[in-house]
Enzyme design. Structure first.
Site, mmCIF file in Angstrom:
data_model
loop_
_atom_site.group_PDB
_atom_site.id
_atom_site.type_symbol
_atom_site.label_atom_id
_atom_site.label_comp_id
_atom_site.label_asym_id
_atom_site.label_seq_id
_atom_site.Cartn_x
_atom_site.Cartn_y
_atom_site.Cartn_z
ATOM 1 N N SER A 1 -81.649 -31.191 -15.312
ATOM 2 C CA SER A 1 -80.476 -30.748 -16.050
ATOM 3 C C SER A 1 -80.431 -29.320 -15.978
ATOM 4 C CB SER A 1 -80.076 -31.464 -17.314
ATOM 5 O OG SER A 1 -79.074 -31.107 -18.036
ATOM 6 N N TYR B 1 -79.733 -46.170 -24.470
ATOM 7 C CA TYR B 1 -80.244 -45.531 -25.634
ATOM 8 C C TYR B 1 -80.685 -46.582 -26.540
ATOM 9 C CZ TYR B 1 -78.486 -41.462 -23.751
ATOM 10 O OH TYR B 1 -78.192 -40.055 -23.181
ATOM 11 N N HIS C 1 -80.488 -38.559 -28.885
ATOM 12 C CA HIS C 1 -79.477 -38.433 -27.661
ATOM 13 C C HIS C 1 -78.485 -39.555 -27.958
ATOM 14 C CE1 HIS C 1 -78.217 -36.715 -23.833
ATOM 15 N NE2 HIS C 1 -79.609 -36.736 -23.466
ATOM 16 N N SER D 1 -73.935 -13.756 -5.130
ATOM 17 C CA SER D 1 -73.639 -12.651 -4.338
ATOM 18 C C SER D 1 -73.624 -13.226 -3.007
ATOM 19 C CB SER D 1 -74.704 -11.364 -4.433
ATOM 20 O OG SER D 1 -76.013 -12.012 -4.113
ATOM 21 N N PRO E 1 -84.033 -34.514 -26.523
ATOM 22 C CA PRO E 1 -84.337 -33.255 -25.777
ATOM 23 C C PRO E 1 -84.754 -32.279 -27.097
ATOM 24 C CG PRO E 1 -82.166 -34.326 -25.028
ATOM 25 C CD PRO E 1 -82.661 -34.929 -26.296
#
Length: 621
Positions: A534, A93, A329, A407, A106
């Site tokens: 993500s 960052y 972020h 399922s 984001p």
């Protein structure tokens, strides 16, 4: 929001609580080297793979460079709370110099609200602000429920970093400041309307938060004081390349008034952006338009100047009912999403309270010199280029949701990731490096590691899917199991990406020559994530969106609901080979084809995989 269990804590959730959590482990060197070769196998040619294998053999020799760096990392892990977190904050960052807009921050699109006028906008904003203040009180009083994964508590540290924090630009490296623990912590938020910023005190003199109707009255005052639309959009400066913004920032705060105004924004608890309505589109296009509205604001003509993109948390409320948020972020991953779950708990009615005289919200003043004006114009141009370059498609896959893979006794996340692999392969006839976020919050100060969704088994499955003569279901089942196994490794601190990064940074810190494995072509290839993905599960019908991480890549985020899946796919128009709508359509086709495949295969012939759902719960950007 996280699909983890929320429990009233048997001990408080203050940062001190993290001392009871285990430290992030350093994975065994041989294990990482073996998994690294496996990750390379589907994405590099055999000759390159063979070359890398030889480099890894040399790297792992007893008494060699790999062993020395591994010991250095293990020593670092003993001394520090988390051997990775500081390095990760810096490299991922604060050292990153591209704009935070599109490339890092984001956005989240919340369900569209039922209003289309300023009164509705401000009523919703007032309730939202009150909701976040409720959330803040839980943090302040240390009553925020601890989250658990099964019986294991998770690190809550990030929750203490999202409010009253801001990124500060530098000409070479940024910093992050947090004012929560100041002797006099902030009691105001910032509200921006028509590019004009206001300080809004949200607590009364007796330290009680303003009521919803008090906040509404204050928002009315802000609206009426900011009707001029010809103001310079000072906020757009925060969207520029970090080095350019760093220089402009130093110039901006030379002036005392500007410095005080900027500091008021930085110190605020959070920011609320009251956006002007933007051109109407069809219902089919609305979600995509809302997605780009959250990510960049639509350009300098629209709402991109109605932001302070360095602010950790910004809630966006459009006059047309478009709502969401964007977050910077650096301080945290998922908590801003969790915040939104508290916003829906506010009662919808406006409760009248006794009228107490409220101080006029303070309008922040800026002196715009010719040099600052020039910086603003440059930022406008660069923002408009970014806006035109972002190719976005936000859609709802309505044929089924996570109910179908469940399922079939399959992990919904692994199922969706295999569909993504298939979609990409059908378009490009090759597999690509794929990033999926996994949280490391089982450990003190844990951030994220990478789930590598492209595996030897996923490669075999996607190549077999359109071949009528192969046992596709068995290959799918094997690929899903491989994804589940790697997910479990990642959340337990055993994945390869952060370990390899740590070994590389350890070599740099030791001032040693960089080992050849980090200068190898394979290392550049494996980190070129054409698919950056993500899963961000939420109880509300929302979706997160973010930009690609490489020029020829895609950003794919999804929220699997019970009966449908929300998808956001991004690409860059400047790359002729990528197209967000094409990948979104290929993904829809892949999901349906896999469903058809499973339904057409007799259950007796299926090698069902009964899988733990634990890993599923810690997948978040």
């Amino acid at each position: 929001m996280f699909t983890v269990n929320m429990k009233t804590p048997p001990f408080n959730s203050h940062p001190q609580f993290r001392e009871g959590l285990p430290k992030l482990p350093v994975p065994p060197l041989q294990q990482t080297c073996e998994h690294y070769l496996a990750a390379l196998t589907p994405i590099v040619d055999p000759e390159e793979l063979n070359h890398t294998r030889k480099l890894l053999e040399e790297f792992q020799k007893p008494g060699g460079v790999g062993e020395r760096l591994q010991k250095g990392l293990e020593q670092r892990a003993k001394k520090m709370e988390n051997w990775l977190s500081d390095w990760w904050l810096q490299t991922a960052y604060l050292d990153y110099r591209m704009p935070v807009v599109v490339h890092s921050s984001p956005g989240v699109v919340l369900p569209r609200m039922e209003f289309s006028d300023r009164q509705g906008q401000m009523r919703y904003a007032a309730k939202l602000i009150a909701g976040v203040l409720d959330f803040k009180s839980m943090i302040d009083n240390e009553t925020l429920p601890v989250e658990y994964l099964g019986a294991k508590p998770l690190c809550m540290n990030q929750y203490y970093k999202v409010l009253s924090s801001c990124r500060i630009p530098g000409t070479k490296r940024d910093t992050v400041v947090n004012y929560t623990l100041d002797k006099r912590p902030p009691t105001h938020i910032t509200v921006v309307h028509n590019f004009q910023f206001f300080v809004l005190d949200v607590y009364n003199s007796d330290a009680t938060p303003l009521t919803v109707d008090q906040i509404y009255i204050q928002l009315e005052k802000i609206w009426n004081s900011s009707l001029q639309t010809n103001k310079e959009p000072i906020g757009i400066l925060t969207s520029n390349h970090r080095n350019s913004w760093g220089k402009a920032y130093n110039n901006l705060i030379k002036d005392k008034t500007n410095k005080e105004s900027v500091r008021a924004i930085q110190k605020s608890i959070f920011t609320v952006c009251l956006d002007a309505p933007i051109p109407r589109v069809s219902d089919d296009m609305y979600r995509t338009r809302a997605g780009v509205q959250m990510l960049h604001g639509g350009g300098s003509r629209w709402n991109s100047g109605n932001r302070w993109f360095d602010k950790t948390l910004q809630f966006i409320i459009g006059e047309d009912g478009t709502c969401g948020l964007i977050y910077e972020h650096a301080p945290a991953e998922g908590p801003p999403i969790v915040v939104t779950s508290y916003l829906y708990r506010k009662k919808s009615e406006m409760v009248r309270t006794p009228m107490v005289p409220l101080r006029m919200p303070q309008k922040l003043r800026f002196h715009i010199t010719p040099e600052i004006k020039k910086d603003i114009e440059e930022a406008k141009q660069n923002m408009n280029i970014m806006v035109h370059d972002l190719d976005m498609k936000v859609s709802v896959f309505s044929h089924f949701g996570k109910d179908f893979p469940k399922s079939q006794k399959m992990s919904p996340d692994a199922f969706i990731q295999m569909a993504l692999q298939l979609a990409y392969y059908r378009i490009y006839k090759r597999c690509c490096p794929t990033y999926e976020s996994a949280s490391l919050r089982m450990f003190r100060l844990g951030r994220t590691d990478t789930i590598r969704s492209t595996t030897i088994d996923s490669d075999k499955f996607v190549k077999a899917m359109d071949d009528p003569n192969t046992e596709k279901v068995a290959l799918l089942d094997k690929a899903v199991k491989a994804h589940r196994a790697y997910t479990d490794m990642a959340i337990r601190g055993q994945a390869i990406d952060r370990h390899l990064l740590g070994l590389k940074l350890q070599a740099i810190e030791d001032l040693a020559a960089l080992p050849e494995i980090f200068m190898d072509t394979s290392y550049a290839v494996v980190l070129h994530f054409n698919l950056s993905t993500s899963q961000v599960p939420a109880k509300t019908n929302c979706v997160m969106c973010f930009g690609p991480v490489v020029p020829d890549g895609y950003g794919v985020c999804y929220n699997p609901m019970d009966t449908h899946i929300n998808f956001a796919v991004s690409a860059f128009n400047s790359c002729q080979d990528t197209n967000a709508a094409r990948l979104a359509q290929a993904l829809e086709d892949a999901l349906l084809d896999i469903k058809t495949l499973l339904e057409q295969t007799p259950k007796a012939n299926k090698a069902w995989s009964r899988q733990s759902s634990e890993g599923e719960q810690l997948l978040i950007i």
